[in-house]
Structures are given as C-alpha cells and as structure tokens.
Design an enzyme around this catalytic site. Structure first.
Site, PDB file in Angstrom:
ATOM      1  N   GLU A 318       0.842  -1.204   0.000  1.00 34.78           N
ATOM      2  CA  GLU A 318       0.000   0.000   0.000  1.00 34.78           C
ATOM      3  C   GLU A 318       0.878   1.255   0.000  1.00 34.78           C
ATOM      4  O   GLU A 318       0.479   2.301  -0.504  1.00 34.78           O
ATOM      5  CB  GLU A 318      -0.920  -0.009   1.224  1.00 34.78           C
ATOM      6  CG  GLU A 318      -2.203   0.774   1.026  1.00 34.78           C
ATOM      7  CD  GLU A 318      -3.226   0.511   2.125  1.00 34.78           C
ATOM      8  OE1 GLU A 318      -4.061  -0.388   1.956  1.00 34.78           O
ATOM      9  OE2 GLU A 318      -3.184   1.196   3.153  1.00 34.78           O
ATOM     10  N   HIS A 347       6.401 -27.492   1.802  1.00 34.27           N
ATOM     11  CA  HIS A 347       5.485 -28.516   1.307  1.00 34.27           C
ATOM     12  C   HIS A 347       4.411 -27.891   0.441  1.00 34.27           C
ATOM     13  O   HIS A 347       3.361 -28.476   0.209  1.00 34.27           O
ATOM     14  CB  HIS A 347       4.868 -29.272   2.488  1.00 34.27           C
ATOM     15  CG  HIS A 347       5.916 -29.903   3.350  1.00 34.27           C
ATOM     16  ND1 HIS A 347       6.323 -31.211   3.196  1.00 34.27           N
ATOM     17  CD2 HIS A 347       6.697 -29.379   4.322  1.00 34.27           C
ATOM     18  CE1 HIS A 347       7.288 -31.472   4.064  1.00 34.27           C
ATOM     19  NE2 HIS A 347       7.539 -30.375   4.754  1.00 34.27           N
ATOM     20  N   LYS A 451     -13.003   2.075  -2.782  1.00 28.85           N
ATOM     21  CA  LYS A 451     -14.131   2.456  -1.914  1.00 28.85           C
ATOM     22  C   LYS A 451     -15.213   3.143  -2.746  1.00 28.85           C
ATOM     23  O   LYS A 451     -16.401   2.876  -2.587  1.00 28.85           O
ATOM     24  CB  LYS A 451     -13.651   3.404  -0.803  1.00 28.85           C
ATOM     25  CG  LYS A 451     -12.830   2.709   0.274  1.00 28.85           C
ATOM     26  CD  LYS A 451     -12.406   3.672   1.376  1.00 28.85           C
ATOM     27  CE  LYS A 451     -11.475   2.994   2.370  1.00 28.85           C
ATOM     28  NZ  LYS A 451     -10.942   3.875   3.396  1.00 28.85           N
TER      29      LYS A 451
HETATM   30  O1  PA5 Z   1      -3.342   2.137   5.653  1.00 26.00           O
HETATM   31  C1  PA5 Z   1      -4.397   2.682   5.388  1.00 26.00           C
HETATM   32  O2  PA5 Z   1      -4.522   3.901   5.380  1.00 26.00           O
HETATM   33  C2  PA5 Z   1      -5.645   1.864   5.072  1.00 26.00           C
HETATM   34  O3  PA5 Z   1      -5.368   0.525   4.846  1.00 26.00           O
HETATM   35  C3  PA5 Z   1      -6.613   1.975   6.246  1.00 26.00           C
HETATM   36  O4  PA5 Z   1      -6.003   1.483   7.400  1.00 26.00           O
HETATM   37  C4  PA5 Z   1      -7.905   1.209   5.979  1.00 26.00           C
HETATM   38  O5  PA5 Z   1      -8.507   1.629   4.779  1.00 26.00           O
HETATM   39  C5  PA5 Z   1      -8.900   1.405   7.134  1.00 26.00           C
HETATM   40  O6  PA5 Z   1      -9.160   2.759   7.309  1.00 26.00           O
HETATM   41  P1  PA5 Z   1      -9.798   3.329   8.617  1.00 26.00           P
HETATM   42  O7  PA5 Z   1      -8.870   3.096   9.751  1.00 26.00           O
HETATM   43  O8  PA5 Z   1     -10.004   4.787   8.336  1.00 26.00           O
HETATM   44  O9  PA5 Z   1     -11.103   2.615   8.838  1.00 26.00           O
END
Ligand code: PA5
Length: 525
Positions: A318, A347, A451
């Site tokens: 990410e 394995h 999203k």
């Molecule tokens: O690293 C990130 O920013 C994302 O993976 C968020 O953690 C994820 O989308 C969840 O977001 P939030 O904590 O606002 O619910």
C-alpha cells in the site's frame, strides 16, 4: 556461499538483537557506492519527516509514527503530551478491565472483539498472534476484519453465550470505513439479540469528530481513544490502534515500544554500514531493479510470525504500489509481497521457488530461540527446533544453488521488543525505499478508488431493486433491466447484482432460469 562473502555482507546489530545477511543477493560493492548519494537524500528526507515536515503532500499532513515510541521527538509539546496521555489512558483502561472495575453485563471481560480493517486490523492481528499465549493472556482476541456476513457469524459462534464478557473495540481512523461500520452494526445486533446493551460493551479508537466518534459520544460508549491524522493506518500499530487491543490481551506494550524506539535509534544513523533499514532498502532496490521486477517472499521459520507477511503485504504494497512518482511521471511502482512460514511452505510453493519462474527474492527470518524452556529430543541429540533450523538452512542453500537470491534476518527470540523492532525496521525501510524510488509512501489513492467503486455498485443495486419493485410480477433479463435503467453499459454489473440478490433469502428477488445463463429473468416478489 563462501565464508568470506558471508563475512563481507552479514552485519550484526547487537544493540537491537538483529543480524542482517545480504550475501545471497550478489550485490557488488559498486552498487552500494553508486547508491550513496540517493541514500543520503533518503536519510535527509527521513530526518525532515521526523521533524514534522509535510511528508504526505497529497493529504497535506505530517507523518509521525516514529514519535509514538519517542514522544519527546514530536515537533510540538501538544503532540508529545497527546502521545503520553493516550498511552497512560490505554494502560489505565486495560488495568481497570482486568481488575473488573470496568466490566460487562455478565462480569469481568474475558474476550476482546476487534472490529476494523486494513491498518486498523492487520497490526493488532499480527501482534495478537505473535505474542499471545493461551495460558497467560488476560483476554482472548477475536476479529471482524471484513464485511463478510459468514465470517462474522463464525466469530460470533465462537463467542456464543460470552458476549456479556466480551469487550468490542471498534477501530477506524477515518471513522467512515464501510466494512468497519457494517461490522459494528452486526456486532450491535448480536449484543442486543443477547439482551445486552452494546454501548456498555464497546469502545472506539478513531479520529476526533469522525462519524464513528460521533456515534460513540451519542450512545455513551465506555471510552474513546484518539487516532491522529499524522499517523497513517498501516503505521498505526504502536498507537492506540494496536496498543489498546494488545494491552487488553495482557501483552507487554512497553516492551514493544522500547523495541521500536531502539530500532528507530539504529535506523536513524546516517551510515549504510551501521543502519539495518538502509541496508534492507538498498537490498530491495538491487533485488528488484528499483522497479519491483521481483516479488518479495517472506519466509519466517517461526509459527508466531505467520501473520507477519500479511502485515508487511499491506505496509509495503500500500505504501510503494503507486502509479505516479513525486514528479507526476507514470512509474507503476511497487514490490509484491507474499509468504507464510517455513518449513510449512516447503510442502507448498517452495518447489516453484527452487525450480520455477525466477521472479522473486526471499526474506528468511531466523529466530534463534526455539521455545520457552527445554525441548525433548526427537532423535538422539536432535530437537524439533533443530529440524526447523535445518530446514531453513537447507532451503536457503537449495535456492542459492539455483541462483535464487535471499536476505536473512536473524533475531534472538520473539519478545515484545523484537516484534516492536521488526515493525520499526520495516516502517523505516519502506520510508527510505520510497525516497530512493521517488514516490509518496504515505497516501493510498488506489484504496480510495476501490471504496468509490463499491459505493457506486450499492447505488446501482438500489436502482435495480427499485425498478423491479416498481413493476411487480414483471420479469427482466439483466441486460433488459440495465437498458430500462438507461444504463445498457452496466449490464454485466446488473447481472452480478441480480444473481447475488436472488441467491440470498429475504431479499425479495426471484430468478427464473432461461435457456442460456444470460437469458435468466428476475422479478420482485
Ligand atoms: O493504511 C491505510 O490507510 C488503510 O489501509 C486503512 O487502514 C484502511 O482503509 C482502514 O481505514 P480506517 O482506519 O479509516 O477505517
């Protein structure tokens, strides 16, 4: 591999209990020399970030996860105080829960149900598994980390009859993530079906004033803990997001923070030889040509590190998986990460690693201490742990023989300090690598796109259902319905939505099979 090349590329960092061996990547000295200017630029960028520079230009925010374990380094006294106060509140809350001063309808809380996703779940899950101990933990951990109804049912089945002793922790930085909202609503329903007040069994970890925060205030939840805009989701394990669930479980959060702080000290040093994160970032660059041409396989030889590859998958992919560089040029950067644990994976997919397509490099993680206490001998003079070490050594050699590169990280044990240190090591490595390849590691436009697409699908579903209900008894094929809605290009999506609705009882959509799958018709009622 020769002893000489091992000696040349293996560094021991005793102050953080870490060994880092790059000898099996075949990195020439000239590479390190040529990367020195870029590395020093990365050191400078990280130093500026730690001083409070706007390191996320898109979102115009600071990136301060390093302050979480060294609050005195935060750029303002207010931030320093917020971190310290929150840590104290987390500890006090956990102590009150353990003492029964804060309790559920059926008595002392014995379980914690974490509801979150992405950065608001992966760290807590990793740590709960890595440091948890069924006999010692003060509370057992459970997770809702998706909007899969069946997945939530499985967790609720395990908690059947126990919700009165289960504390829910809803975690969302933004407070508006739909999966987490759904998990919260499903949990709320389960508590009320058990005759319990959800508000008296739940706390929130979220940004001040977020939608989640407002619900927690409105309904009078047990407590609210902050999540600050200068902490990114995937680097939030060492704020309340990770510390609260860990403290409730009874884990040593001070140990984790101390390990991370010590690793930060080691990885702040502006020298490649002395800095493990700098070495690792350069190793990634060399192994993947600075373009992600090879995947990173994480192979810890330790069951407790099973979830580390999932945690790293998010942290690395990410952060680094970006279309544009900081100059706006299309670069499609990233490094793909996968893995589970050795020797189990031997394995499974290790066959391909040795003999198949050579599109990866491995990171082995070796843990020297096998277990607490003594081991039995499974053969004269040999323990199960000796075999685990043997399989690690054997697989590493088997890959080297076929020219498949690897990095080895060695740690002494899996203490809270080691886990904190590993988190900090990878956070810093990602930060340095991002500068080396000139990308913003701290935003996630791709996640936002997903999203938005889901929201559009739900809006279309509403139209589909409304159109069918407006014509009761009338049956439509998917493409006829899409055309009726004025969206013929959406026929495939309409088909998928209809099939899903028809497969679920109580949704009021009936499917009548046609001569071909695409000739099936759907009607309301
Ligand atoms: O690293 C990130 O920013 C994302 O993976 C968020 O953690 C994820 O989308 C969840 O977001 P939030 O904590 O606002 O619910």
């Amino acid at each position: 591999m020769s002893w000489e090349s091992f000696k040349a590329r293996h560094t021991v960092f005793p102050e953080v209990g870490l060994g880092l061996d790059l000898s099996r990547l075949g990195i020439p000295d000239a590479f390190f020399t040529s990367m020195e200017p870029a590395l020093h630029k990365a050191f400078a960028a990280m130093a500026a970030l730690e001083k409070g520079a706007i390191a996320n230009p898109d979102e115009k925010r600071m990136v301060g996860h390093y302050w979480l374990r060294s609050p005195h380094l935060a750029p303002t006294p207010e931030i320093t105080a917020q971190i310290a106060q929150t840590l104290e509140r987390v500890k006090k809350f956990a102590a009150d829960v353990h003492a029964g001063a804060i309790k559920g309808a059926s008595g002392k809380f014995e379980n914690v149900l974490v509801i979150g996703i992405g950065g608001s779940a992966l760290g807590p899950q990793f740590v709960a598994h890595a440091l948890g101990h069924a006999r010692r933990d003060k509370m057992a951990s459970f997770f809702f980390d998706n909007t899969d109804p069946d997945g939530m049912d499985a967790v609720l089945a395990a908690l059947e009859g126990k919700l009165g002793r289960t504390l829910a922790v809803v975690i969302s930085k933004s407070g508006g993530t739909v999966e987490t909202r759904n998990g919260m609503l499903e949990a709320e329903k389960a508590y009320s079906a058990a005759g319990l007040s959800f508000a008296k069994h739940v706390v929130a970890v979220t940004g001040d004033g977020s939608a989640l925060d407002k619900i927690a205030v409105r309904d009078g939840w047990l407590a609210r803990f902050p999540m600050w805009d200068w902490v990114g989701g995937r680097t939030s394990e060492l704020c309340a997001v990770g510390l609260l669930p860990a403290a409730l479980q009874g884990l040593d959060i001070d140990g984790m923070l101390a390990g991370a702080a010590a690793m930060d000290v080691a990885t702040r040093i502006q020298s490649r030889e002395k800095n493990p994160a700098a070495q690792l970032a350069l190793a990634w660059h060399h192994a993947t040509d600075g373009r992600g041409t090879k995947d990173m396989v994480i192979l810890p030889y330790k069951d407790r590190l099973l979830l580390f590859s999932r945690y790293l998958q998010q942290l690395i992919m990410e952060s680094l998986g970006k279309e544009f560089d900081l100059d706006g040029k299309v670069v499609n950067q990233g490094i793909a990460v996968y893995g589970n644990k050795g020797s189990t994976d031997q394995h499974a997919y290790v066959q391909q690693l040795r003999e198949g397509v050579a599109n990866f490099f491995v990171t082995f993680i070796e843990v020297l201490r096998d277990r607490e206490g003594h081991s039995i001998e499974v053969e004269p003079g040999v323990t199960s742990g000796d075999y685990l070490e043997g399989f690690f050594l054997g697989t590493r050699d088997a890959l080297s023989e076929k020219g498949r590169g690897s990095v080895t990280i060695t740690v002494n044990d899996l203490s809270p300090a080691t886990i904190g240190g590993l988190i900090a090591l990878y956070e810093r490595t990602v930060g340095l690598y991002a500068v080396l390849v000139n990308i913003n590691a701290y935003h996630q436009p791709g996640v936002e796109a997903g999203k938005k697409a889901a929201t559009a699908a739900i809006a279309l579903q509403r139209e589909v259902v409304a159109a069918l209900k407006a014509a009761p008894g009338q049956a439509f094929t998917a493409d006829a319905l899409a055309t009726k809605l004025g969206k013929p290009a959406e026929a495939e999506r309409v088909y998928k939505l209809l099939e899903h609705l028809a497969a679920n009882s109580g949704r009021g959509i009936r499917r009548t099979p046609g001569a071909a799958w695409h000739a099936s018709t759907y009607s309301a009622g």
